[in-house]
Write an enzyme that holds these catalytic residues in place. Structure first.
Site, PDB file in Angstrom:
ATOM      1  N   ARG A   1     -42.747 -43.124  -1.907  1.00  7.38           N
ATOM      2  CA  ARG A   1     -42.182 -41.795  -1.654  1.00  7.38           C
ATOM      3  C   ARG A   1     -40.681 -41.762  -1.890  1.00  7.38           C
ATOM      4  O   ARG A   1     -39.925 -41.186  -1.124  1.00  7.38           O
ATOM      5  CB  ARG A   1     -42.482 -41.361  -0.222  1.00  7.38           C
ATOM      6  CG  ARG A   1     -43.957 -41.204   0.049  1.00  7.38           C
ATOM      7  CD  ARG A   1     -44.189 -40.722   1.448  1.00  7.38           C
ATOM      8  NE  ARG A   1     -45.624 -40.636   1.726  1.00  7.38           N
ATOM      9  CZ  ARG A   1     -46.119 -40.361   2.899  1.00  7.38           C
ATOM     10  NH1 ARG A   1     -45.310 -40.142   3.928  1.00  7.38           N
ATOM     11  NH2 ARG A   1     -47.411 -40.301   3.073  1.00  7.38           N
ATOM     12  N   CYS A   2     -40.257 -42.352  -2.953  1.00  9.24           N
ATOM     13  CA  CYS A   2     -38.842 -42.503  -3.282  1.00  9.24           C
ATOM     14  C   CYS A   2     -38.550 -41.733  -4.570  1.00  9.24           C
ATOM     15  O   CYS A   2     -39.421 -41.577  -5.418  1.00  9.24           O
ATOM     16  CB  CYS A   2     -38.543 -43.998  -3.469  1.00  9.24           C
ATOM     17  SG  CYS A   2     -36.875 -44.396  -4.013  1.00  9.24           S
TER      18      CYS A   2
END
Length: 165
Positions: free
Chosen positions: A38-39
């Site tokens: 989730r970057c």
């Protein structure tokens, strides 16, 4: 000072909980990357997979190391991480268990990796997700790349090709 010890004799588990068996990579270049799902840099998974496919026949392997230390960007279970990587990016390269890369609970693999300087002279703590370490055939770090460095950049591929011979 650059550590000149092998990083491949450290115990770490694979994402499925079995031994990752790092010594199996002796004699082969390896790109170790701390990853997160989730970057903003998560799309690098696609480039890492392309590197894997382009060079795997020459003995090269990417090794993904999930880490949740940066803004909680890898919160999932091992199964969730595996499913995300496979379904979203078609990842075929091996992944380890989720570990800490900084701080008092830093995994021993990262104790060894973080002593190596990148081209700008940075050593020490991992700065963010997707910091990359190229391990040479002898199991020692030969290059360190910042998180924002594209895995398919000329800088990374030149260092990799030099290790492939």
């Amino acid at each position: 000072m650059t550590p000149r010890i092998s990083v491949l004799d450290v115990d770490i588990n694979a994402l499925d909980g079995t031994a990752a068996n790092l010594p199996q990579y002796t004699g082969r270049p390896l790109l170790v990357v701390n990853v997160a799902s989730r970057c903003g840099l998560t799309p690098q998974y696609a480039a890492l997979e392309r590197l894997q496919r382009r060079y795997e026949d020459r003995g090269f392997t990417v090794l993904g190391v999930p880490c949740n230390q940066f803004a909680g960007q890898e919160p999932g279970s091992a199964q969730e991480i595996a499913e995300f990587c496979s379904a979203t990016y078609g990842v075929t390269f091996p992944m380890t268990e989720k570990v800490e890369v900084n701080g008092a609970d830093r995994h021993p693999l990262y104790d060894r990796l973080t002593g190596f300087a990148d081209a700008e002279g940075h050593t020490g703590d991992i700065r963010w997700n997707f910091e990359k370490f190229l391990i040479g055939r002898d199991g020692r770090v030969v290059a360190r790349f910042a998180p924002q460095t594209d895995p398919e950049s000329a800088e990374v591929t030149a260092a990799l090709e030099a290790q492939l011979g």
